[in-house]
Write a protein that holds these residues in place. Sequence first.
Motif, PDB file in Angstrom:
ATOM      1  N   UNK A 294       0.835  -1.184   0.000  1.00  0.00           N
ATOM      2  CA  UNK A 294       0.000   0.000   0.000  1.00  0.00           C
ATOM      3  C   UNK A 294       0.874   1.238   0.000  1.00  0.00           C
ATOM      4  N   UNK A 295       0.747   2.072  -1.003  1.00  0.00           N
ATOM      5  CA  UNK A 295       1.616   3.231  -1.107  1.00  0.00           C
ATOM      6  C   UNK A 295       1.303   4.284  -0.055  1.00  0.00           C
ATOM      7  N   UNK A 296       2.301   5.070   0.241  1.00  0.00           N
ATOM      8  CA  UNK A 296       2.102   6.160   1.187  1.00  0.00           C
ATOM      9  C   UNK A 296       1.205   7.198   0.544  1.00  0.00           C
ATOM     10  N   UNK A 297       0.336   7.787   1.352  1.00  0.00           N
ATOM     11  CA  UNK A 297      -0.569   8.807   0.818  1.00  0.00           C
ATOM     12  C   UNK A 297      -0.161  10.173   1.350  1.00  0.00           C
ATOM     13  N   UNK A 298      -0.582  11.237   0.671  1.00  0.00           N
ATOM     14  CA  UNK A 298      -0.195  12.591   1.088  1.00  0.00           C
ATOM     15  C   UNK A 298      -0.769  12.945   2.460  1.00  0.00           C
ATOM     16  N   UNK A 299      -0.157  13.894   3.098  1.00  0.00           N
ATOM     17  CA  UNK A 299      -0.675  14.388   4.364  1.00  0.00           C
ATOM     18  C   UNK A 299      -1.990  15.108   4.113  1.00  0.00           C
ATOM     19  N   UNK A 300      -2.896  15.033   5.068  1.00  0.00           N
ATOM     20  CA  UNK A 300      -4.166  15.756   4.971  1.00  0.00           C
ATOM     21  C   UNK A 300      -3.949  17.142   5.555  1.00  0.00           C
ATOM     22  N   UNK A 301      -4.826  18.087   5.221  1.00  0.00           N
ATOM     23  CA  UNK A 301      -4.659  19.465   5.724  1.00  0.00           C
ATOM     24  C   UNK A 301      -4.573  19.524   7.241  1.00  0.00           C
TER      25      UNK A 301
END
Length: 425
Positions: A1-8
């Motif tokens: 599972x790839x890393x996902x961007x940070x949320x606001x």
Amino acid sequence: MPTTPLSPEDPVALGDFELLGRIGQGGMGQVFLGESLGGEPAAVKVIKPSVVDSQSRQRFAQEIEVLKTIWGPRIAAFLGADPEAEQPWLATEYVDGPDLARHVKDQGPLPAVLTAALGAILAEALSAVHTQGLLHRDLKPANILLGPNGPKIIDFGLAAFTESHVSLTAPNQVVGTPVCMAPEQAAGEKPLTPAVDVYALGTVLLFAATGHYPHQAATPYMVFHLVTDPDSAPDLSDAPADLVPLLTDMLAHRAQDRPSLVEVVQRCRSVIEAHGLKIAQARRRLTAHTARRHNPAAPSPAPAPSAALPPTVPFTNPATAIAPAASAAQEPSPPAADVVPTPTLPASPVVAEAPEPPAAAPAAPGDTTHGTHGEHPAPGRPSKSPRHREEPSRTLRHSVQARKTAERIRAAYAAGAPFAPSRTA
């Protein structure tokens, strides 16, 4: 599972660690890919704001103290923590590889000789932990990360001192992962002994070789019933013939009938030698096998640890309530067989209610990987404790390659983001 961007709403830094992206989550926390001032990658676990109370802080602080005492080449290293911060956090070594649960789900079971090599490595690592006066108490496939230098054990959130009678759980509750839990642990017996980790290792090796656990059922309570019933034999179907005798002994119902970890190492070596290999050769083959199956195309860290199993949750002692009698804690959870690693963190105090699959923290399945960096360095966002010095002005501290990767992910994410780029914390 790839890393996902940070949320606001995610912090952009915790202590001296800059956060680059999300790599997993569990029942009590979120795991981020972070980087230290010196560029050291780390799996940073943060307790969810919704569960931050005095008890969760106490558990988290206990987990941190335990991790400070554990060391060894097969243990994900402790890098830093702050249980008193507004958002309590813990940083451990990032292991670049999937957890065992994810690997078996994606690539299938390991051959007998590689399962034996895994058994020897983990048994030796657990033996070292036991000599430090500790038990893991929640060993499972999701807590075994298959890194580029071999497997490592993570998530000592339930670890306890072998002589300790102190517990943060209610008197009639037990905490752990049902399908990997020893009968005496499931029955709420105390104090526990090293035999609980021997049993758990047996479930891990059975899973590694077959893809299933010794006892599986539709709900945790049904699993508890099977595990605590002395007449319910473990399911060893599909297990390699040369591993069946060892697995049978490791999964013995009575703790005193199980072999010691030293004996497990010796018997795993015997299986390996029967295949014409030396232990060192088998270890290298195991690492090469799991590394080869790990997606080579991924440019940056890929999988991370995890929490991948039937959930680790507190259950009422089956001895007092196993029947369908209902209670809020009896929420049905996915069948034990449904084992898909979910990113979990290196040591999430999963004591609360995290089910089985993937996990992802420093590196694996749970499992997962690579990082990104969020925009919105709002000054008040990162939670700091009095012990951490104020950072005058935050600047990106990671390598050029990491920065480029983060920028690419940010750009792709921002294109479809439902929030305005100018949003502030």
